[in-house]
Design a protein around this motif. Structure first.
Motif, PDB file in Angstrom:
ATOM      1  N   GLY A 121       1.516   7.563  14.818  1.00  0.00           N
ATOM      2  CA  GLY A 121       2.328   6.561  14.122  1.00  0.00           C
ATOM      3  C   GLY A 121       1.542   5.356  13.665  1.00  0.00           C
ATOM      4  N   ALA A 122       0.290   5.219  14.122  1.00  0.00           N
ATOM      5  CA  ALA A 122      -0.574   4.147  13.616  1.00  0.00           C
ATOM      6  C   ALA A 122      -0.817   4.315  12.122  1.00  0.00           C
ATOM      7  CB  ALA A 122      -1.900   4.135  14.368  1.00  0.00           C
ATOM      8  N   HIS A 123      -0.560   5.504  11.589  1.00  0.00           N
ATOM      9  CA  HIS A 123      -0.695   5.737  10.156  1.00  0.00           C
ATOM     10  C   HIS A 123       0.375   5.000   9.365  1.00  0.00           C
ATOM     11  CE1 HIS A 123      -3.103   9.746  10.816  1.00  0.00           C
ATOM     12  NE2 HIS A 123      -3.746   8.663  11.207  1.00  0.00           N
ATOM     13  N   ARG A 142       3.384  -2.649   6.946  1.00  0.00           N
ATOM     14  CA  ARG A 142       4.117  -3.024   8.154  1.00  0.00           C
ATOM     15  C   ARG A 142       4.065  -1.939   9.215  1.00  0.00           C
ATOM     16  NH1 ARG A 142       6.608  -7.292   8.852  1.00  0.00           N
ATOM     17  NH2 ARG A 142       7.843  -6.435  10.561  1.00  0.00           N
ATOM     18  N   ALA A 143       3.932  -2.367  10.455  1.00  0.00           N
ATOM     19  CA  ALA A 143       3.973  -1.443  11.591  1.00  0.00           C
ATOM     20  C   ALA A 143       5.436  -1.142  11.891  1.00  0.00           C
ATOM     21  CB  ALA A 143       3.285  -2.063  12.802  1.00  0.00           C
ATOM     22  N   ASP A 144       5.922  -0.056  11.330  1.00  0.00           N
ATOM     23  CA  ASP A 144       7.309   0.349  11.534  1.00  0.00           C
ATOM     24  C   ASP A 144       7.372   1.870  11.603  1.00  0.00           C
ATOM     25  OD1 ASP A 144       7.076   1.261   8.920  1.00  0.00           O
ATOM     26  OD2 ASP A 144       8.159  -0.423   8.044  1.00  0.00           O
ATOM     27  N   VAL A 145       8.571   2.410  11.613  1.00  0.00           N
ATOM     28  CA  VAL A 145       8.716   3.866  11.730  1.00  0.00           C
ATOM     29  C   VAL A 145       8.773   4.540  10.357  1.00  0.00           C
ATOM     30  CG1 VAL A 145       9.787   3.745  14.003  1.00  0.00           C
ATOM     31  CG2 VAL A 145      11.235   3.693  11.943  1.00  0.00           C
ATOM     32  N   GLY A 146       8.395   3.809   9.301  1.00  0.00           N
ATOM     33  CA  GLY A 146       8.377   4.390   7.968  1.00  0.00           C
ATOM     34  C   GLY A 146       7.505   5.632   7.884  1.00  0.00           C
ATOM     35  N   PHE A 147       6.439   5.675   8.676  1.00  0.00           N
ATOM     36  CA  PHE A 147       5.569   6.852   8.691  1.00  0.00           C
ATOM     37  C   PHE A 147       6.355   8.094   9.068  1.00  0.00           C
ATOM     38  CE2 PHE A 147       3.302   9.722  11.597  1.00  0.00           C
ATOM     39  CZ  PHE A 147       2.380  10.281  10.714  1.00  0.00           C
ATOM     40  N   TYR A 148       7.158   8.001  10.129  1.00  0.00           N
ATOM     41  CA  TYR A 148       7.933   9.156  10.579  1.00  0.00           C
ATOM     42  C   TYR A 148       9.018   9.520   9.573  1.00  0.00           C
ATOM     43  CZ  TYR A 148       5.570   8.203  14.997  1.00  0.00           C
ATOM     44  OH  TYR A 148       4.620   7.991  15.957  1.00  0.00           O
ATOM     45  N   VAL A 149       9.631   8.518   8.955  1.00  0.00           N
ATOM     46  CA  VAL A 149      10.631   8.770   7.919  1.00  0.00           C
ATOM     47  C   VAL A 149       9.997   9.533   6.754  1.00  0.00           C
ATOM     48  CG1 VAL A 149      12.165   7.678   6.236  1.00  0.00           C
ATOM     49  CG2 VAL A 149      12.005   6.753   8.557  1.00  0.00           C
ATOM     50  N   ASP A 150       8.783   9.124   6.365  1.00  0.00           N
ATOM     51  CA  ASP A 150       8.076   9.799   5.273  1.00  0.00           C
ATOM     52  C   ASP A 150       7.736  11.241   5.629  1.00  0.00           C
ATOM     53  OD1 ASP A 150       8.112   7.698   3.474  1.00  0.00           O
ATOM     54  OD2 ASP A 150       6.244   6.834   4.221  1.00  0.00           O
ATOM     55  N   VAL A 151       7.286  11.460   6.865  1.00  0.00           N
ATOM     56  CA  VAL A 151       6.943  12.818   7.289  1.00  0.00           C
ATOM     57  C   VAL A 151       8.176  13.723   7.204  1.00  0.00           C
ATOM     58  CG1 VAL A 151       6.265  14.238   9.279  1.00  0.00           C
ATOM     59  CG2 VAL A 151       4.977  12.167   8.730  1.00  0.00           C
ATOM     60  N   LEU A 152       9.334  13.199   7.574  1.00  0.00           N
ATOM     61  CA  LEU A 152      10.561  13.996   7.553  1.00  0.00           C
ATOM     62  C   LEU A 152      10.971  14.431   6.148  1.00  0.00           C
ATOM     63  CD1 LEU A 152      12.672  12.124  10.268  1.00  0.00           C
ATOM     64  CD2 LEU A 152      11.771  14.460  10.413  1.00  0.00           C
ATOM     65  N   VAL A 153      10.498  13.709   5.126  1.00  0.00           N
ATOM     66  CA  VAL A 153      10.799  14.097   3.736  1.00  0.00           C
ATOM     67  C   VAL A 153       9.541  14.620   3.044  1.00  0.00           C
ATOM     68  CG1 VAL A 153      12.808  12.600   3.493  1.00  0.00           C
ATOM     69  CG2 VAL A 153      10.543  11.697   2.942  1.00  0.00           C
ATOM     70  N   ASN A 154       8.621  15.149   3.851  1.00  0.00           N
ATOM     71  CA  ASN A 154       7.397  15.816   3.349  1.00  0.00           C
ATOM     72  C   ASN A 154       6.479  14.875   2.581  1.00  0.00           C
ATOM     73  OD1 ASN A 154       8.140  18.366   4.418  1.00  0.00           O
ATOM     74  ND2 ASN A 154       9.522  18.674   2.682  1.00  0.00           N
ATOM     75  N   ARG A 155       6.400  13.633   3.049  1.00  0.00           N
ATOM     76  CA  ARG A 155       5.474  12.677   2.452  1.00  0.00           C
ATOM     77  C   ARG A 155       4.428  12.199   3.459  1.00  0.00           C
ATOM     78  NH1 ARG A 155       9.150   8.970  -1.744  1.00  0.00           N
ATOM     79  NH2 ARG A 155       9.873  10.735  -2.984  1.00  0.00           N
ATOM     80  N   GLY A 156       4.058  13.083   4.353  1.00  0.00           N
ATOM     81  CA  GLY A 156       2.931  12.794   5.227  1.00  0.00           C
ATOM     82  C   GLY A 156       1.652  12.971   4.431  1.00  0.00           C
ATOM     83  N   LEU A 157       0.760  12.001   4.478  1.00  0.00           N
ATOM     84  CA  LEU A 157      -0.423  12.045   3.617  1.00  0.00           C
ATOM     85  C   LEU A 157      -1.415  13.132   4.032  1.00  0.00           C
ATOM     86  CD1 LEU A 157      -1.860  10.710   1.211  1.00  0.00           C
ATOM     87  CD2 LEU A 157      -2.965   9.151   2.843  1.00  0.00           C
ATOM     88  N   PHE A 158      -1.669  13.245   5.336  1.00  0.00           N
ATOM     89  CA  PHE A 158      -2.627  14.218   5.844  1.00  0.00           C
ATOM     90  C   PHE A 158      -1.928  15.512   6.251  1.00  0.00           C
ATOM     91  CE2 PHE A 158      -5.283  10.444   7.586  1.00  0.00           C
ATOM     92  CZ  PHE A 158      -5.818  10.221   6.321  1.00  0.00           C
ATOM     93  N   THR A 159      -2.678  16.597   6.237  1.00  0.00           N
ATOM     94  CA  THR A 159      -2.173  17.842   6.807  1.00  0.00           C
ATOM     95  C   THR A 159      -1.767  17.618   8.257  1.00  0.00           C
ATOM     96  OG1 THR A 159      -3.575  19.182   5.369  1.00  0.00           O
ATOM     97  CG2 THR A 159      -2.785  20.221   7.398  1.00  0.00           C
ATOM     98  N   SER A 160      -2.595  16.852   8.990  1.00  0.00           N
ATOM     99  CA  SER A 160      -2.321  16.591  10.412  1.00  0.00           C
ATOM    100  C   SER A 160      -1.055  15.772  10.628  1.00  0.00           C
ATOM    101  CB  SER A 160      -3.515  15.883  11.058  1.00  0.00           C
ATOM    102  OG  SER A 160      -3.784  14.653  10.408  1.00  0.00           O
TER     103      SER A 160
END
Length: 326
Positions: free
Chosen positions: A190-192, A251-269
């Protein structure tokens, strides 16, 4: 033996034993007597750098992570290369993407002026990571200190760092090797939520994903179009970077996880976290419960900051974070 001498010897032994015990582990408030200004000085330097370049915050969090995963949290990532040795910072995993060295240098110079030979570079890195996360809106936390600095830095060892192309099993295994659980892996990923990435770290997902698909099919189509505009195929421009979390990159928030849930995770990992039932559940929970993720992240950072630490009389306190003492 004279009773008085026996009593004195016993007292000396107890003090010595207590001293060994205290310095064999990290402590909150470790510098409260010897250098009470340490955390103020480090935070002041981070704040000044953040005001000039907000991207420095993610760099300092990442620096702490990259330091701890190689030889433990011993500031080996700060050591400069020499004609005889290529150090960690000059490996492909760290150069040119890792930033923030000058912040550590500035804090160390100020601390040497007021507390010469007292504060380790490894502790400065840990404090700076905490302060950076807090300045981007994250939850602050107490940092146990007392780390000592290592004397060895080898670029070849950075192959042990997690790759942005890793799958869940690979990520779980490499974190487990450092004593971190799969849940802590998801939490720390989530640091991403802050920072940027060079195009080269994910361009394969856009142009050369596999033998059957040029583009990663798990990548949101509109997001892929945007990334292609930002990272043209074949570009060798090292200055091209994109936000790691497109919805709220600063901002340090949960936006990263929200993005991953809609297939917007930047890295394969990042995106593969949805392919494992356990990690997918954790992504969903973190996305729904921001305060819970904040608390888990703080706890995971404290735990990560204790990986392979050098304490007591081992290692050294570097006078210059870039150079091993003579």
């Amino acid at each position: 033996m004279n009773p008085k001498k026996l009593h004195c010897a016993t007292v000396v032994f107890i003090i010595y034993f207590f001293s060994l015990n205290v310095h064999s582990q990290l402590e909150i408030g470790f510098y409260s007597i010897l250098c009470s200004e340490v955390e103020f000085i480090v935070k002041d330097e981070v704040r000044k750098a953040f005001a000039m370049n907000p991207r420095i915050a993610a760099g300092l969090v990442r620096m702490h992570f990259h330091d701890c995963f190689i030889r433990g949290c011993d500031a080996s990532v700060l050591i400069d290369s020499t004609p005889q040795n290529t150090a960690e910072k000059d490996s492909p995993a760290n150069s040119p993407s890792l930033i923030g060295y000058e912040v550590i240098d500035n804090a160390k110079a100020r601390l040497e002026a007021v507390c010469e030979g007292i504060v380790s570079c490894a502790d400065i890195v840990a404090f700076a990571a905490r302060d950076s996360f807090e300045m981007t809106g994250g939850l602050g936390y107490d940092v146990p200190a007392g780390r000592r600095d290592g004397r060895i830095s080898l670029a070849s060892e950075t192959i042990k760092l997690p790759s942005p192309a890793f799958n869940v099993d690979q990520l779980t295994k490499i974190f487990a090797a450092k004593g971190l659980t799969q849940e802590e892996m998801v939490t720390l990923t989530g640091a991403h939520t802050i920072g940027h990435s060079h195009c080269s770290s994910f361009s394969n997902r856009l142009y050369n994903f596999s033998g059957t698909s040029r583009q990663d099919p798990s990548l949101d189509r509109s997001y892929a179009i945007r990334l292609k505009r930002q990272c043209p195929q074949g570009s060798t421009n090292q200055s091209l970077v994109v936000p790691m979390n497109p919805s709220s990159p600063g901002r340090a928030d949960v936006g990263f996880y929200v993005d991953v849930l809609v297939n917007r995770g930047l890295f394969t990992s990042d995106q593969v976290l949805l392919k494992n039932p356990a990690t997918k559940k954790q992504v969903r929970e973190n996305a729904r419960k921001p305060s819970l993720w904040m608390r888990k992240f703080s706890a995971a950072m404290v735990k990560m900051g204790q990986i392979g630490v050098i304490t007591g009389d081992d290692g050294e306190i570097r006078r210059n974070c870039r150079v091993v003492n003579g």
